[in-house]
Design a protein around this motif. Structure first.
Motif, PDB file in Angstrom:
ATOM      1  N   ALA A   1      57.172  58.398  22.552  1.00 30.69           N
ATOM      2  CA  ALA A   1      56.034  58.490  21.627  1.00 30.69           C
ATOM      3  C   ALA A   1      54.725  58.191  22.344  1.00 30.69           C
ATOM      4  CB  ALA A   1      56.231  57.518  20.458  1.00 30.69           C
ATOM      5  N   LEU A   2      54.720  57.192  23.220  1.00 38.03           N
ATOM      6  CA  LEU A   2      53.514  56.876  23.985  1.00 38.03           C
ATOM      7  C   LEU A   2      53.149  58.025  24.926  1.00 38.03           C
ATOM      8  CD1 LEU A   2      54.066  53.103  24.891  1.00 38.03           C
ATOM      9  CD2 LEU A   2      52.336  54.066  23.355  1.00 38.03           C
ATOM     10  N   GLY A   3      54.163  58.664  25.492  1.00 40.74           N
ATOM     11  CA  GLY A   3      53.897  59.798  26.373  1.00 40.74           C
ATOM     12  C   GLY A   3      53.257  60.956  25.632  1.00 40.74           C
ATOM     13  N   VAL A   4      53.747  61.247  24.420  1.00 43.32           N
ATOM     14  CA  VAL A   4      53.159  62.320  23.618  1.00 43.32           C
ATOM     15  C   VAL A   4      51.710  61.997  23.278  1.00 43.32           C
ATOM     16  CG1 VAL A   4      53.262  63.491  21.392  1.00 43.32           C
ATOM     17  CG2 VAL A   4      55.363  63.067  22.678  1.00 43.32           C
ATOM     18  N   ILE A   5      51.466  60.754  22.856  1.00 43.29           N
ATOM     19  CA  ILE A   5      50.095  60.339  22.548  1.00 43.29           C
ATOM     20  C   ILE A   5      49.222  60.435  23.798  1.00 43.29           C
ATOM     21  CG2 ILE A   5      48.663  58.383  21.829  1.00 43.29           C
ATOM     22  CD1 ILE A   5      51.066  57.466  20.120  1.00 43.29           C
ATOM     23  N   GLY A   6      49.786  60.056  24.951  1.00 40.00           N
ATOM     24  CA  GLY A   6      49.035  60.120  26.204  1.00 40.00           C
ATOM     25  C   GLY A   6      48.634  61.536  26.579  1.00 40.00           C
ATOM     26  N   GLU A   7      49.505  62.525  26.301  1.00 43.53           N
ATOM     27  CA  GLU A   7      49.160  63.913  26.591  1.00 43.53           C
ATOM     28  C   GLU A   7      47.916  64.336  25.811  1.00 43.53           C
ATOM     29  OE1 GLU A   7      50.295  66.283  28.596  1.00 43.53           O
ATOM     30  OE2 GLU A   7      51.809  65.012  29.545  1.00 43.53           O
ATOM     31  N   TYR A   8      47.874  64.007  24.545  1.00 49.50           N
ATOM     32  CA  TYR A   8      46.715  64.370  23.727  1.00 49.50           C
ATOM     33  C   TYR A   8      45.487  63.569  24.124  1.00 49.50           C
ATOM     34  CZ  TYR A   8      49.572  67.224  20.626  1.00 49.50           C
ATOM     35  OH  TYR A   8      50.382  68.212  20.117  1.00 49.50           O
ATOM     36  N   LEU A   9      45.674  62.282  24.422  1.00 51.73           N
ATOM     37  CA  LEU A   9      44.551  61.439  24.815  1.00 51.73           C
ATOM     38  C   LEU A   9      43.954  61.923  26.139  1.00 51.73           C
ATOM     39  CD1 LEU A   9      42.867  58.935  24.148  1.00 51.73           C
ATOM     40  CD2 LEU A   9      44.538  57.562  25.402  1.00 51.73           C
ATOM     41  N   GLY A  10      44.807  62.347  27.076  1.00 47.13           N
ATOM     42  CA  GLY A  10      44.323  62.864  28.347  1.00 47.13           C
ATOM     43  C   GLY A  10      43.473  64.112  28.166  1.00 47.13           C
ATOM     44  N   ARG A  11      43.861  64.963  27.227  1.00 45.89           N
ATOM     45  CA  ARG A  11      43.072  66.162  26.976  1.00 45.89           C
ATOM     46  C   ARG A  11      41.727  65.823  26.341  1.00 45.89           C
ATOM     47  NH1 ARG A  11      47.778  67.390  28.178  1.00 45.89           N
ATOM     48  NH2 ARG A  11      48.529  69.506  28.653  1.00 45.89           N
ATOM     49  N   LEU A  12      41.708  64.832  25.473  1.00 46.31           N
ATOM     50  CA  LEU A  12      40.431  64.374  24.919  1.00 46.31           C
ATOM     51  C   LEU A  12      39.532  63.823  26.016  1.00 46.31           C
ATOM     52  CD1 LEU A  12      41.617  62.590  21.647  1.00 46.31           C
ATOM     53  CD2 LEU A  12      40.322  64.720  21.815  1.00 46.31           C
ATOM     54  N   TYR A  13      40.118  63.116  26.959  1.00 44.27           N
ATOM     55  CA  TYR A  13      39.359  62.557  28.082  1.00 44.27           C
ATOM     56  C   TYR A  13      38.737  63.676  28.919  1.00 44.27           C
ATOM     57  CZ  TYR A  13      38.634  60.384  32.657  1.00 44.27           C
ATOM     58  OH  TYR A  13      38.099  59.973  33.854  1.00 44.27           O
ATOM     59  N   GLU A  14      39.524  64.725  29.203  1.00 47.90           N
ATOM     60  CA  GLU A  14      39.011  65.850  29.987  1.00 47.90           C
ATOM     61  C   GLU A  14      37.873  66.550  29.251  1.00 47.90           C
ATOM     62  OE1 GLU A  14      39.732  66.933  32.989  1.00 47.90           O
ATOM     63  OE2 GLU A  14      41.286  65.448  33.419  1.00 47.90           O
ATOM     64  N   GLU A  15      38.020  66.740  27.948  1.00 43.29           N
ATOM     65  CA  GLU A  15      36.985  67.414  27.182  1.00 43.29           C
ATOM     66  C   GLU A  15      35.706  66.586  27.114  1.00 43.29           C
ATOM     67  OE1 GLU A  15      37.052  70.446  25.935  1.00 43.29           O
ATOM     68  OE2 GLU A  15      39.110  70.842  26.552  1.00 43.29           O
ATOM     69  N   SER A  16      35.833  65.269  27.054  1.00 48.05           N
ATOM     70  CA  SER A  16      34.660  64.400  26.876  1.00 48.05           C
ATOM     71  C   SER A  16      33.750  64.405  28.095  1.00 48.05           C
ATOM     72  CB  SER A  16      35.115  62.967  26.570  1.00 48.05           C
ATOM     73  OG  SER A  16      35.747  62.379  27.704  1.00 48.05           O
ATOM     74  N   LYS A  17      34.269  64.738  29.284  1.00 45.47           N
ATOM     75  CA  LYS A  17      33.445  64.724  30.491  1.00 45.47           C
ATOM     76  C   LYS A  17      32.492  65.909  30.567  1.00 45.47           C
ATOM     77  CE  LYS A  17      37.090  64.127  33.174  1.00 45.47           C
ATOM     78  NZ  LYS A  17      37.945  63.888  34.358  1.00 45.47           N
ATOM     79  N   GLN A  18      32.806  66.978  29.846  1.00 45.00           N
ATOM     80  CA  GLN A  18      31.907  68.137  29.741  1.00 45.00           C
ATOM     81  C   GLN A  18      31.523  68.721  31.102  1.00 45.00           C
ATOM     82  OE1 GLN A  18      30.633  69.720  26.680  1.00 45.00           O
ATOM     83  NE2 GLN A  18      32.529  68.660  26.172  1.00 45.00           N
ATOM     84  N   ARG A  19      32.459  68.796  32.005  1.00 49.18           N
ATOM     85  CA  ARG A  19      32.209  69.476  33.275  1.00 49.18           C
ATOM     86  C   ARG A  19      32.184  70.983  33.042  1.00 49.18           C
ATOM     87  NH1 ARG A  19      36.718  66.117  36.779  1.00 49.18           N
ATOM     88  NH2 ARG A  19      35.518  64.182  37.030  1.00 49.18           N
ATOM     89  N   PRO A  20      31.496  71.734  33.902  1.00 50.48           N
ATOM     90  CA  PRO A  20      31.557  73.197  33.766  1.00 50.48           C
ATOM     91  C   PRO A  20      32.978  73.691  33.999  1.00 50.48           C
ATOM     92  CG  PRO A  20      30.489  72.566  35.827  1.00 50.48           C
ATOM     93  CD  PRO A  20      30.641  71.312  35.019  1.00 50.48           C
ATOM     94  N   LEU A  21      33.329  74.814  33.383  1.00 54.11           N
ATOM     95  CA  LEU A  21      34.683  75.335  33.521  1.00 54.11           C
ATOM     96  C   LEU A  21      34.966  75.787  34.946  1.00 54.11           C
ATOM     97  CD1 LEU A  21      35.118  77.454  30.259  1.00 54.11           C
ATOM     98  CD2 LEU A  21      35.873  75.119  30.718  1.00 54.11           C
ATOM     99  N   TYR A  22      33.954  76.307  35.628  1.00 53.42           N
ATOM    100  CA  TYR A  22      34.150  76.836  36.982  1.00 53.42           C
ATOM    101  C   TYR A  22      32.807  76.891  37.697  1.00 53.42           C
ATOM    102  CZ  TYR A  22      32.490  80.989  34.505  1.00 53.42           C
ATOM    103  OH  TYR A  22      31.762  81.847  33.747  1.00 53.42           O
ATOM    104  N   LEU A  23      32.851  77.045  39.003  1.00 52.02           N
ATOM    105  CA  LEU A  23      31.651  77.268  39.819  1.00 52.02           C
ATOM    106  C   LEU A  23      31.844  78.553  40.609  1.00 52.02           C
ATOM    107  CD1 LEU A  23      30.946  73.661  41.177  1.00 52.02           C
ATOM    108  CD2 LEU A  23      29.811  74.831  39.278  1.00 52.02           C
ATOM    109  N   VAL A  24      30.764  79.311  40.754  1.00 51.05           N
ATOM    110  CA  VAL A  24      30.813  80.605  41.432  1.00 51.05           C
ATOM    111  C   VAL A  24      30.346  80.456  42.871  1.00 51.05           C
ATOM    112  CG1 VAL A  24      29.875  82.954  41.468  1.00 51.05           C
ATOM    113  CG2 VAL A  24      30.500  81.883  39.291  1.00 51.05           C
ATOM    114  N   SER A  25      31.139  80.974  43.783  1.00 51.54           N
ATOM    115  CA  SER A  25      30.765  80.973  45.202  1.00 51.54           C
ATOM    116  C   SER A  25      30.021  82.244  45.585  1.00 51.54           C
ATOM    117  CB  SER A  25      32.019  80.822  46.067  1.00 51.54           C
ATOM    118  OG  SER A  25      31.715  80.947  47.443  1.00 51.54           O
ATOM    119  N   ALA A  26      30.452  83.387  45.058  1.00 50.52           N
ATOM    120  CA  ALA A  26      29.802  84.661  45.377  1.00 50.52           C
ATOM    121  C   ALA A  26      29.971  85.631  44.220  1.00 50.52           C
ATOM    122  CB  ALA A  26      30.388  85.255  46.659  1.00 50.52           C
TER     123      ALA A  26
END
Length: 322
Positions: A284-309
């Motif tokens: 149960a903690l692992g399942v909650i952790g999966e969702y919490l980790g995704r919330l953490y990633e979304e909260s940082k608001q990094r760009p989806l990608y960077l273009v080199s060329a």
């Protein structure tokens, strides 16, 4: 009357061997489409390849004015690479094609015919998967059926990224900027008019697949956690059932002690109960952790990608300067 435009988006990672075989087939299809009054281009996206993929792409662009190139700063994964390519298609429709050649480009005119008939999402549905193991076919079959049961978003079975998206479907997709991108679910979330094109998936034309079972497992987890809260609900149900079972067992122990006396229970029984309850809690903690980790990633608001060329097609075109 305005000219209809189509961009064929091909995301590639370490596909230096496959692209020279695939491009002539795409070029032949674009010739057919041009004869039918459709202005077609192809956009190759290099997802931070470690081989000569970028050099091969540059060679293809040098020999064909209908080729545009986009290179990401590193490997961001197929879902992000597709997003980067689709972000650039602001006029006309986009046709998504895998770089391995398993989805035949020769069927693109059929997709275009449905698009011209008014459909916004024309998706290829696999009737067979040539060159894949029984285990991979079985797990893929199971995955799509599970996703259909768990997710409220409509996702057609046996359907990958091989599809044509209209201009308004692309506009809707560009509004979805989540970091953990399960594209099959995002395509379904956008909605609009949809139709399937059945086809037989072919063998890879060159190279080896980049999707092993471990990567596919993580991909499945992303899909489930991105479009369903069923695992959280399941953890709740398991917890309730376990608590009810533990309460019933406690009543049994009390009743047994009252009727036959309080003899010391065996060590194996006690350890089995402790380990079972501990295991349920950790799951149960692992399942909650999966969702919490995704919330953490979304909260940082990094760009989806960077273009080199970025090299747009030199001819009059579907793709403008970035």
């Amino acid at each position: 009357m305005s000219v209809q435009r189509l961009t064929i988006v091909v995301a590639a990672f370490d596909e230096a061997r496959a692209l020279p075989v695939l491009h002539p087939r795409i070029a032949a299809v674009m010739d057919v489409l041009a004869a039918d009054g459709l202005e077609a281009r192809v956009l190759y996206v290099d997802d931070g390849s470690g081989d000569a993929t970028w050099e091969v792409m540059q060679g293809l662009a040098a020999g064909d004015a209908r080729v545009a190139l986009l290179r990401l700063s590193r490997n961001f994964g197929k879902e992000i690479a597709l997003t980067a390519g689709l972000d650039l298609v602001t006029e006309g429709a986009a046709m998504i094609l895998d770089a391995d050649g398993q989805d035949p480009p020769e069927l693109i005119p059929r997709f275009v015919a449905h698009w011209r008939a008014g459909f916004d999402d024309v998706h290829g549905t696999r009737l067979s998967r040539d060159g894949e193991s029984w285990l991979k076919r079985s797990t893929a079959h199971l995955f799509y059926r599970v996703m259909q049961r768990l997710a409220k978003t409509p996702m057609p079975a046996d359907t990958g990224d091989y599809r044509l998206l209209s201009e308004r479907a692309l506009a809707g997709l560009r509004q979805l900027r989540e970091r953990h991108r399960f594209m099959k679910g995002l395509f379904g979330w956008v909605g609009f008019n949809r139709i399937a094109v059945p086809y037989a998936r072919e063998r890879r034309i060159a190279g080896r697949t980049k999707f092993g079972f471990w990567r596919l497992w993580n991909f499945a987890l992303d899909g489930v956690t991105s479009f369903s809260t069923a695992p959280l609900r399941l953890a709740t149900y398991v917890g309730v059932l376990t608590a009810c079972g533990a309460f019933a067992f406690a009543l049994y122990v009390i009743a047994k002690a009252m009727m036959y006396g309080d003899r010391v229970a065996g060590w194996p029984t006690m350890m089995a109960v402790i380990l079972f309850l501990g295991g349920v809690q950790l799951v149960a903690l692992g399942v909650i952790g999966e969702y919490l980790g995704r919330l953490y990633e979304e909260s940082k608001q990094r760009p989806l990608y960077l273009v080199s060329a970025w090299h747009p097609a030199p001819g009059p075109g579907v793709l403008a300067d970035r």
